[in-house]
Design a protein around this motif. Structure first.
Motif, PDB file in Angstrom:
ATOM      1  N   LEU A   1      46.871  49.496  29.401  1.00 32.84           N
ATOM      2  CA  LEU A   1      46.260  49.750  30.707  1.00 32.84           C
ATOM      3  C   LEU A   1      47.160  50.560  31.639  1.00 32.84           C
ATOM      4  N   TYR A   2      46.535  51.168  32.644  1.00 31.46           N
ATOM      5  CA  TYR A   2      47.276  51.903  33.670  1.00 31.46           C
ATOM      6  C   TYR A   2      48.086  50.931  34.518  1.00 31.46           C
ATOM      7  N   ASP A   3      49.271  51.337  34.903  1.00 34.73           N
ATOM      8  CA  ASP A   3      50.027  50.552  35.875  1.00 34.73           C
ATOM      9  C   ASP A   3      50.987  51.465  36.627  1.00 34.73           C
ATOM     10  N   SER A   4      51.302  51.102  37.853  1.00 35.13           N
ATOM     11  CA  SER A   4      52.321  51.801  38.639  1.00 35.13           C
ATOM     12  C   SER A   4      52.687  50.872  39.787  1.00 35.13           C
ATOM     13  N   PRO A   5      53.880  51.034  40.352  1.00 33.60           N
ATOM     14  CA  PRO A   5      54.324  50.123  41.423  1.00 33.60           C
ATOM     15  C   PRO A   5      53.396  50.141  42.639  1.00 33.60           C
ATOM     16  N   SER A   6      52.721  51.285  42.870  1.00 36.90           N
ATOM     17  CA  SER A   6      51.873  51.384  44.062  1.00 36.90           C
ATOM     18  C   SER A   6      50.404  51.088  43.773  1.00 36.90           C
ATOM     19  N   PHE A   7      50.095  50.744  42.519  1.00 37.99           N
ATOM     20  CA  PHE A   7      48.698  50.507  42.143  1.00 37.99           C
ATOM     21  C   PHE A   7      48.276  49.077  42.507  1.00 37.99           C
ATOM     22  N   GLU A   8      47.505  48.963  43.595  1.00 36.77           N
ATOM     23  CA  GLU A   8      47.075  47.647  44.095  1.00 36.77           C
ATOM     24  C   GLU A   8      46.008  47.023  43.199  1.00 36.77           C
ATOM     25  N   GLY A   9      45.267  47.872  42.494  1.00 39.17           N
ATOM     26  CA  GLY A   9      44.192  47.379  41.630  1.00 39.17           C
ATOM     27  C   GLY A   9      44.705  46.587  40.436  1.00 39.17           C
ATOM     28  N   SER A  10      46.032  46.551  40.245  1.00 42.09           N
ATOM     29  CA  SER A  10      46.599  45.813  39.110  1.00 42.09           C
ATOM     30  C   SER A  10      46.253  44.328  39.194  1.00 42.09           C
TER      31      SER A  10
ATOM     32  N   ALA B   1      36.835  67.730  45.729  1.00 40.72           N
ATOM     33  CA  ALA B   1      35.828  66.978  46.482  1.00 40.72           C
ATOM     34  C   ALA B   1      35.594  65.580  45.908  1.00 40.72           C
ATOM     35  N   LEU B   2      35.553  65.487  44.577  1.00 39.77           N
ATOM     36  CA  LEU B   2      35.322  64.169  43.959  1.00 39.77           C
ATOM     37  C   LEU B   2      36.434  63.198  44.347  1.00 39.77           C
ATOM     38  N   CYS B   3      37.680  63.630  44.189  1.00 39.44           N
ATOM     39  CA  CYS B   3      38.828  62.768  44.505  1.00 39.44           C
ATOM     40  C   CYS B   3      38.804  62.340  45.975  1.00 39.44           C
ATOM     41  N   LEU B   4      38.469  63.305  46.850  1.00 45.84           N
ATOM     42  CA  LEU B   4      38.525  63.041  48.289  1.00 45.84           C
ATOM     43  C   LEU B   4      37.357  62.202  48.787  1.00 45.84           C
ATOM     44  N   THR B   5      36.395  61.917  47.899  1.00 48.18           N
ATOM     45  CA  THR B   5      35.324  60.999  48.276  1.00 48.18           C
ATOM     46  C   THR B   5      35.899  59.602  48.497  1.00 48.18           C
ATOM     47  N   CYS B   6      36.843  59.199  47.667  1.00 54.85           N
ATOM     48  CA  CYS B   6      37.407  57.845  47.742  1.00 54.85           C
ATOM     49  C   CYS B   6      38.803  57.827  48.354  1.00 54.85           C
ATOM     50  N   HIS B   7      39.591  58.869  48.045  1.00 58.43           N
ATOM     51  CA  HIS B   7      40.974  58.898  48.527  1.00 58.43           C
ATOM     52  C   HIS B   7      41.062  59.577  49.882  1.00 58.43           C
ATOM     53  N   ASP B   8      41.629  58.883  50.862  1.00 58.25           N
ATOM     54  CA  ASP B   8      41.809  59.412  52.203  1.00 58.25           C
ATOM     55  C   ASP B   8      43.171  60.095  52.249  1.00 58.25           C
TER      56      ASP B   8
ATOM     57  N   ASP C   1      45.750  57.658  32.154  1.00 53.03           N
ATOM     58  CA  ASP C   1      44.416  58.021  32.665  1.00 53.03           C
ATOM     59  C   ASP C   1      44.153  57.325  33.999  1.00 53.03           C
ATOM     60  N   HIS C   2      43.284  57.922  34.820  1.00 55.32           N
ATOM     61  CA  HIS C   2      42.884  57.278  36.081  1.00 55.32           C
ATOM     62  C   HIS C   2      42.444  55.853  35.779  1.00 55.32           C
ATOM     63  N   PRO C   3      42.946  54.853  36.547  1.00 54.88           N
ATOM     64  CA  PRO C   3      42.591  53.465  36.239  1.00 54.88           C
ATOM     65  C   PRO C   3      41.079  53.209  36.289  1.00 54.88           C
TER      66      PRO C   3
ATOM     67  N   SER D   1      44.407  47.150  51.943  1.00 58.45           N
ATOM     68  CA  SER D   1      45.779  46.924  51.473  1.00 58.45           C
ATOM     69  C   SER D   1      46.417  48.218  50.980  1.00 58.45           C
ATOM     70  N   ASP D   2      45.599  49.119  50.407  1.00 57.63           N
ATOM     71  CA  ASP D   2      46.147  50.390  49.908  1.00 57.63           C
ATOM     72  C   ASP D   2      46.490  51.341  51.066  1.00 57.63           C
ATOM     73  N   GLY D   3      45.598  51.396  52.046  1.00 54.17           N
ATOM     74  CA  GLY D   3      45.841  52.248  53.204  1.00 54.17           C
ATOM     75  C   GLY D   3      45.459  53.707  53.017  1.00 54.17           C
TER      76      GLY D   3
ATOM     77  N   GLN E   1      33.035  47.474  40.589  1.00 52.29           N
ATOM     78  CA  GLN E   1      34.190  47.944  39.824  1.00 52.29           C
ATOM     79  C   GLN E   1      34.154  49.445  39.608  1.00 52.29           C
ATOM     80  N   LEU E   2      35.335  50.035  39.579  1.00 49.98           N
ATOM     81  CA  LEU E   2      35.459  51.447  39.243  1.00 49.98           C
ATOM     82  C   LEU E   2      35.463  51.567  37.719  1.00 49.98           C
ATOM     83  N   GLN E   3      34.575  52.395  37.192  1.00 45.53           N
ATOM     84  CA  GLN E   3      34.438  52.585  35.749  1.00 45.53           C
ATOM     85  C   GLN E   3      34.391  54.080  35.456  1.00 45.53           C
TER      86      GLN E   3
HETATM   87  C1  HEC Z   1      35.146  56.351  43.043  1.00 42.52           C
HETATM   88  C2  HEC Z   1      36.387  56.392  43.812  1.00 42.52           C
HETATM   89  C3  HEC Z   1      37.524  57.223  43.301  1.00 42.52           C
HETATM   90  C4  HEC Z   1      37.490  58.536  42.874  1.00 42.52           C
HETATM   91  C5  HEC Z   1      36.284  59.455  42.806  1.00 42.52           C
HETATM   92  C6  HEC Z   1      38.833  58.861  42.528  1.00 42.52           C
HETATM   93  N1  HEC Z   1      39.651  57.791  42.716  1.00 42.52           N
HETATM   94 FE1  HEC Z   1      41.636  57.695  42.328  1.00 42.52          FE
HETATM   95  N2  HEC Z   1      41.632  55.732  42.671  1.00 42.52           N
HETATM   96  C7  HEC Z   1      40.599  55.034  43.246  1.00 42.52           C
HETATM   97  C8  HEC Z   1      41.016  53.669  43.479  1.00 42.52           C
HETATM   98  C9  HEC Z   1      40.170  52.588  44.101  1.00 42.52           C
HETATM   99  C10 HEC Z   1      42.337  53.580  43.005  1.00 42.52           C
HETATM  100  C11 HEC Z   1      43.255  52.368  43.030  1.00 42.52           C
HETATM  101  C12 HEC Z   1      44.240  52.536  44.159  1.00 42.52           C
HETATM  102  C13 HEC Z   1      45.190  51.384  44.241  1.00 42.52           C
HETATM  103  O1  HEC Z   1      44.786  50.271  43.971  1.00 42.52           O
HETATM  104  O2  HEC Z   1      46.369  51.599  44.532  1.00 42.52           O
HETATM  105  C14 HEC Z   1      42.694  54.893  42.493  1.00 42.52           C
HETATM  106  C15 HEC Z   1      43.925  55.226  41.939  1.00 42.52           C
HETATM  107  C16 HEC Z   1      44.381  56.508  41.790  1.00 42.52           C
HETATM  108  C17 HEC Z   1      45.753  56.885  41.522  1.00 42.52           C
HETATM  109  C18 HEC Z   1      46.896  55.932  41.216  1.00 42.52           C
HETATM  110  C19 HEC Z   1      47.476  55.395  42.465  1.00 42.52           C
HETATM  111  C20 HEC Z   1      48.669  54.503  42.216  1.00 42.52           C
HETATM  112  O3  HEC Z   1      49.116  53.899  43.201  1.00 42.52           O
HETATM  113  O4  HEC Z   1      49.159  54.396  41.088  1.00 42.52           O
HETATM  114  C21 HEC Z   1      45.815  58.246  41.565  1.00 42.52           C
HETATM  115  C22 HEC Z   1      47.048  59.104  41.424  1.00 42.52           C
HETATM  116  C23 HEC Z   1      44.465  58.710  41.801  1.00 42.52           C
HETATM  117  N3  HEC Z   1      43.630  57.629  41.957  1.00 42.52           N
HETATM  118  C24 HEC Z   1      44.077  60.022  41.880  1.00 42.52           C
HETATM  119  C25 HEC Z   1      42.761  60.467  41.855  1.00 42.52           C
HETATM  120  C26 HEC Z   1      42.359  61.828  41.618  1.00 42.52           C
HETATM  121  C27 HEC Z   1      43.310  62.988  41.392  1.00 42.52           C
HETATM  122  C28 HEC Z   1      41.002  61.847  41.651  1.00 42.52           C
HETATM  123  C29 HEC Z   1      40.070  63.006  41.402  1.00 42.52           C
HETATM  124  C30 HEC Z   1      40.185  63.618  40.058  1.00 42.52           C
HETATM  125  C31 HEC Z   1      40.552  60.485  41.922  1.00 42.52           C
HETATM  126  N4  HEC Z   1      41.660  59.686  42.034  1.00 42.52           N
HETATM  127  C32 HEC Z   1      39.246  60.107  42.074  1.00 42.52           C
HETATM  128  C33 HEC Z   1      39.349  55.509  43.533  1.00 42.52           C
HETATM  129  C34 HEC Z   1      38.885  56.772  43.199  1.00 42.52           C
END
Ligand code: HEC
Ligand code: HEC
Ligand code: HEC
Ligand code: HEC
Length: 207
Positions: free
Chosen positions: A73-82, A199-206, A131-133, A145-147, A172-174
């Protein structure tokens, strides 16, 4: 009469452009002409109307052999979803039943001795640490908590409802959060929304 025709044509054009005609036919998931699928059908590789495999909770009338692999599985020190991440579940487990490379593509409809395994760029494998978790809870508490994440229960997804309603499965994120297995949007890589300008990434990530 002429005006009615014009009106009907215009309405049809508007209807077509609002719904689009993107679909699974002709996409990378249209297996109807693959040499490992002699049924000539599309859905049957993944779904069946009867005698479906119900071992994966919430699997939609599943007809493909399900992976038994143990994933890294994915893991990192800043990954709160762990706190909630687990072995791939739900739709992700179904995707990985071809994309992890351990189950043959032609193992559907009860077949277990197929020989056509996924290779090349579409192979995700059983090591998900790069891979993206996936398969973890993304809720308002995680966003706080993530901010650096938007609240999925109140933030617009860009395709109609909230992130939670449109992109998450049971909170859940799948894999299906980013991909539409049926190619509904008609975008490269079967994405749900365009990733131009990230755009996809910025939908969830601020960010
Ligand atoms: C549907 C929402 C969603 C989308 C779309 C998404 N993410 Fe995420 N991503 C998350 C969430 C929720 C986490 C978990 C963050 C955490 O718990 O620290 C995460 C985790 C991550 C992490 C790991 C953070 C860490 O602390 O280890 C990275 C890097 C990341 N995303 C990059 C991306 C990128 C680049 C894209 C676009 C290709 C993307 N994400 C698209 C929701 C999303
Ligand atoms: C490559 C495998 C695959 C193929 C081929 C496929 N599906 Fe699916 N389908 C899935 C998965 C995985 C889900 C689970 C939900 C998700 O990921 O969106 C699903 C969910 C569904 C659902 C329930 C949720 C929804 O989206 O409405 C329906 C109905 C459905 N599929 C119909 C079909 C039909 C009809 C076809 C053929 C034209 C088809 N599928 C082809 C994998 C597939
Ligand atoms: C956070 C969003 C996100 C999640 C979750 C995600 N993907 Fe992707 N995926 C993408 C994006 C964006 C691309 C396009 C990559 C690029 O352009 O480099 C992609 C590309 C792919 C590709 C094409 C080959 C490649 O590597 O470029 C496959 C196959 C794939 N994903 C399968 C999966 C599977 C299976 C899962 C679940 C285990 C999954 N994806 C989860 C965003 C995601
Ligand atoms: C029955 C096996 C099977 C299942 C189940 C399956 N896929 Fe695929 N997928 C494939 C194959 C085979 C290809 C490559 C097709 C090709 O290159 O001709 C592919 C290609 C892709 C691509 C690349 C599309 C592109 O434009 O390059 C993505 C992304 C993808 N799948 C995501 C998913 C996701 C997400 C799921 C689950 C929701 C899933 N797949 C379920 C067999 C499967």
């Amino acid at each position: 009469m002429k005006k009615t025709k014009l009106f009907l044509t215009l309405s049809l054009v508007m209807l077509m452009s609002s719904f689009g005609f993107s679909q699974i036919t002709g996409s990378d998931h249209d297996f109807s002409t693959e040499n490992w699928n002699n049924t000539g059908e599309i859905c049957i590789v993944c779904h069946t109307p009867h005698n479906a495999d119900i071992t994966v909770p919430d699997a939609p009338l599943w007809n493909h052999e399900v992976t038994q692999a143990n994933f890294t599985l994915y893991d990192s020190p800043s990954f709160e979803g762990s706190a909630t991440i687990g072995q791939p579940s739900g739709a992700s487990k179904l995707c990985l039943s071809c994309h992890d490379g351990t189950v043959a593509m032609d193992n559907f409809g009860g077949r277990t001795n197929g020989g056509d395994f996924m290779t090349g760029g579409d192979l995700i494998g059983t090591d998900l640490s790069n891979d993206h978790p996936i398969s973890f809870t993304y809720d308002a508490a995680l966003a706080t908590s993530d901010g650096g994440l938007y609240d999925p229960t109140t933030t617009n997804s860009g395709v109609g409802g909230t992130i939670d309603a449109d992109f998450l499965l049971a909170g859940q994120l799948q894999c299906s959060s980013c991909h539409d297995v049926h190619n509904g949007a008609g975008l490269p890589n079967l994405l749900r929304v365009t990733n131009a300008g990230s755009a996809l990434c910025l939908t969830c990530h601020d960010k």
